[in-house]
Motif scaffolding. Structure first.
Motif, PDB file in Angstrom:
ATOM      1  N   ARG A   1      -7.783  15.361  -4.930  1.00 55.00           N
ATOM      2  CA  ARG A   1      -8.633  14.229  -5.355  1.00 55.00           C
ATOM      3  C   ARG A   1      -8.825  13.546  -3.775  1.00 55.00           C
ATOM      4  N   PRO A   2      -9.288  14.132  -2.883  1.00 56.91           N
ATOM      5  CA  PRO A   2      -9.326  13.518  -1.501  1.00 56.91           C
ATOM      6  C   PRO A   2      -9.875  12.060  -1.552  1.00 56.91           C
ATOM      7  N   GLU A   3     -10.740  11.680  -2.592  1.00 55.27           N
ATOM      8  CA  GLU A   3     -11.582  10.350  -2.536  1.00 55.27           C
ATOM      9  C   GLU A   3     -10.613   9.140  -3.431  1.00 55.27           C
ATOM     10  N   ALA A   4      -9.439   9.798  -3.780  1.00 53.74           N
ATOM     11  CA  ALA A   4      -8.496   8.804  -4.437  1.00 53.74           C
ATOM     12  C   ALA A   4      -8.187   7.603  -3.791  1.00 53.74           C
TER      13      ALA A   4
ATOM     14  N   VAL B   1       4.118  14.965  -4.414  1.00 52.54           N
ATOM     15  CA  VAL B   1       3.112  15.616  -5.230  1.00 52.54           C
ATOM     16  C   VAL B   1       2.053  14.475  -5.109  1.00 52.54           C
ATOM     17  N   SER B   2       1.908  13.081  -5.006  1.00 52.34           N
ATOM     18  CA  SER B   2       0.754  12.204  -5.049  1.00 52.34           C
ATOM     19  C   SER B   2       0.186  12.296  -3.584  1.00 52.34           C
ATOM     20  N   ILE B   3       0.817  12.592  -2.237  1.00 50.40           N
ATOM     21  CA  ILE B   3      -0.002  12.654  -1.350  1.00 50.40           C
ATOM     22  C   ILE B   3      -0.552  14.042  -1.100  1.00 50.40           C
ATOM     23  N   ASP B   4       0.401  15.161  -1.102  1.00 50.56           N
ATOM     24  CA  ASP B   4       0.021  16.333  -0.710  1.00 50.56           C
ATOM     25  C   ASP B   4      -0.751  17.113  -1.680  1.00 50.56           C
TER      26      ASP B   4
ATOM     27  N   ALA C   1      -4.396   2.706  -4.554  1.00 53.04           N
ATOM     28  CA  ALA C   1      -3.651   2.342  -6.128  1.00 53.04           C
ATOM     29  C   ALA C   1      -3.422   3.207  -6.811  1.00 53.04           C
ATOM     30  N   ARG C   2      -4.441   4.365  -6.826  1.00 50.07           N
ATOM     31  CA  ARG C   2      -4.463   5.627  -7.468  1.00 50.07           C
ATOM     32  C   ARG C   2      -3.179   6.325  -7.209  1.00 50.07           C
TER      33      ARG C   2
ATOM     34  N   ASN D   1       0.917  -1.243   0.127  1.00 47.21           N
ATOM     35  CA  ASN D   1       0.060   0.042  -0.020  1.00 47.21           C
ATOM     36  C   ASN D   1       0.870   1.057   0.141  1.00 47.21           C
ATOM     37  N   SER D   2       0.559   2.362   0.013  1.00 47.32           N
ATOM     38  CA  SER D   2       0.980   3.746  -0.171  1.00 47.32           C
ATOM     39  C   SER D   2       1.861   3.777   1.232  1.00 47.32           C
TER      40      SER D   2
END
Lengths: 62, 546
Positions: B379-382, B369-372, B385-386, B28-29
């Protein structure tokens, strides 16, 4: 002169490895003593969580 | 094919294999970006130190000591204590607070601690810009190494080298980055120690080396640099030491390692491992630089002063210095002293130093970039996996842009990256340190410190004020940042009671009763228990018998 260099240069540059190693050893024992008085169970959950999860998944797969 | 190239190919294959292995582990992330917070003390220590030590240790550092003498060792003095300070000051509390805040990236950590979107925005901008410049500097070093040492065309060399880094970072995430750092750390230290022993044996150790340096130029042995160029410049000295002694506490890719620790109690062992490693690794390159200068100049001062218009040393080149480039002193020494396979391993060590830093930087840029940006803003609902997908996409984009810029090498690009360490460190250090040690530090203070430090560092270095004042930009940037944090925190919204409580929990929950008291109490309790049992027994059976 110490080992062919001015004493000032020696003390300013070459004694530091010994100073840092001594500081690291002292630091270790101080932190060890502090750690003995602290309960970090909630912060070790990543280990607990993963082990428990692995067990759970293993049980499901049987 | 040259032996060195074969060794390099084997090394690249090994790194790729590690990426594939760890790909199966990252679920996972949290696994991908902070290794599931499961890094033990040795991995924590080595990944912290190898990430910090880039190609500069093999190239820039020895070049500085070759030209300045023992003055350059002051950078090592600061460097050698950096890990100790970093882990001691930030390690445990940051590990705890990052978990309490459920933060994966250092920027997310700052945003949640200071309860502020502007802190996040400014942190992201400075972080992504600063880390990207750092990546670019490493790409430039990679290109130089591959061209000079292996004879690869720059574009081919860069694409091959970056592709390998990309692969194991992309596929394996933090696990791959951390564990390849461990292996790279051992390669780096092992190869340096071997060359050091060979060279110093040749000279007759320190006494012999210093005697040769004295013949070349006695001021090389002084603390003020060759020709006493920095005499009286205590600000320059302070900066040279400070820049690495405390500077790492302000680097996002360095403090990230605390968040990934297996448990807070791993910090004390990490301190030992990190300190041992840095004592071996930090000082040796500088001695190799000085020894290399003596060997390639043949002890003739005129050869040392014979510098061409392009900055190369023709006389030293004739004696074996690769391309006459002073930054190639360690690779040149290696070629002079060792057979092909060992040279290949040492040259691989240079690649290791660069690659360990690049991998960590790219992974962190991707995390920010991906988290913050993406997950927590766009996209808070991402899904998880996205988020991992966006992270991987960012790594590819950064790599491609970095390669293009490094190949085209536009003028002025080097100047842009040269002061990046001071810039990032001064901007973030007050915020990271005060996040756990000062409850009053608030969002206003954090924003003020980032702005003040960033502006001061840029003006100081680009305006040439470091030369005029004798004060390094790191020194003044830190002062500006800390002052701004202190003053700014007296304004704006104060830290919330909930956050203060989390900071208290981050100190660690004290066990209610100490071991000593428990042991003493149990002795008394057993006596008490015995007395109570006897009392109850006597009352019960005494009355029955009565």
């Amino acid at each position: 002169m110490i080992i062919g260099m001015p004493a000032a240069t020696f003390f300013a540059t070459l004694i530091w490895p010994f100073v840092y190693m001594a500081a690291a050893i002292i630091d270790y024992f101080i932190m060890k003593k502090q750690d003995e008085q602290i309960d970090d169970t909630e912060f070790e959950q990543s280990l607990v969580g993963r082990a428990a999860k692995a067990q759970h998944e293993g049980g499901e797969n049987k | 094919m040259r032996v060195e190239v074969i060794v390099l190919i084997c090394y690249f294959a090994g790194m790729i294999a590690m990426g594939l292995y760890w790909n199966r582990r990252a679920k996972n992330s949290e696994d991908y970006m902070v290794g599931g917070r499961s890094m033990g003390p040795l991995v924590t220590a080595l990944t912290l130190q190898t990430t910090a030590m880039s190609g500069y240790m093999f190239m820039g550092g020895p070049a500085a000591s070759a030209t300045l003498g023992y003055f350059a060792v002051f950078y090592a003095v600061g460097d050698a204590g950096g890990g100790l300070i970093n882990i001691t000051v930030l390690g445990r509390r940051m590990r705890r607070l990052s978990q309490l805040l459920d933060a994966i990236s250092p920027i997310e950590y700052l945003e949640k601690r200071y309860e502020s979107i502007p802190v996040k925005v400014l942190g992201c901008v400075i972080g992504v810009f600063g880390l990207s410049m750092y990546v670019l500097a490493q790409f430039l070093a990679t290109g130089k190494t591959l061209v000079s040492l292996f004879g690869f065309p720059l574009s081919v060399g860069l694409i091959v080298g970056v592709t390998v880094i990309l692969f194991y970072t992309f596929v394996g995430g933090y696990f791959a980055v951390a564990w390849t750092d461990v292996i790279q750390g051992f390669i780096m230290i092992g190869s340096l120690i071997i060359i050091f022993i060979m060279m110093m044996s040749h000279f007759g150790w320190f006494a012999g080396l210093n005697a040769e340096l004295a013949k070349l130029d006695p001021t090389l042995l002084g603390v003020w640099g060759r020709g006493n160029i920095y005499e009286g410049g205590y600000g320059v000295l302070a900066g040279a030491i400070l820049i690495y002694l405390v500077g790492y506490m302000g680097l996002p890719h360095s403090v990230n390692k605390h968040m990934a620790m297996e448990k807070p109690k791993a910090a004390k062992t990490s301190v030992l491992y990190a300190t041992i490693w840095t004592q071996l690794f930090c000082f040796i390159p500088y001695f190799l630089g000085m020894g290399g200068m003596v060997l390639f100049s043949g002890g003739i001062t005129a050869n040392m002063d014979n510098i061409a218009a392009d900055g190369t040393y023709p006389a030293l080149q004739a004696a074996g210095l690769i391309n006459g480039d002073i930054e190639m002193i360690i690779p040149s020494l290696t070629q002079m002293m060792f057979p092909g396979v060992l040279t290949g391993i040492v040259l691989t060590a240079i690649m290791s130093a660069i690659m360990s830093t690049v991998a960590a930087l790219m992974l962190l840029i991707a995390t920010i970039v991906s988290i913050d940006f993406y997950k927590r803003w766009l996209r808070p609902e991402a899904s998880d996996a996205r988020v991992v997908f966006v992270s991987r996409g960012t790594i590819i984009v950064v790599a491609i842009v970095g390669i293009i810029i490094a190949i085209t090498n536009p003028p002025g690009i080097f100047q842009l990256v040269i002061d990046n360490f001071s810039f990032m460190s001064c901007c973030f250090l007050p915020s990271f340190v005060c996040a756990i040690w000062w409850k009053k530090a608030n969002a206003t203070g954090s924003v003020a410190s980032m702005l003040a430090a960033g502006i001061v560092v840029q003006i100081w270095s680009h305006g040439g004020l470091d030369v005029v004042t004798g004060c390094h930009q790191m020194f003044v940037g830190l002062i500006a940042g800390c002052l701004a944090m202190f003053i700014g925190s007296h304004f704006g919204k104060p830290t919330s009671p909930e956050m203060c409580e989390l900071m208290e929990r981050a100190k660690g929950k004290k066990i209610d009763v100490s071991k000593d008291v428990q042991v003493a109490s149990s002795k008394h309790l057993s006596t008490e228990t015995k007395a109570i049992s006897q009392f109850v027994f006597n009352r019960r059976y005494g009355s029955e018998m009565a």
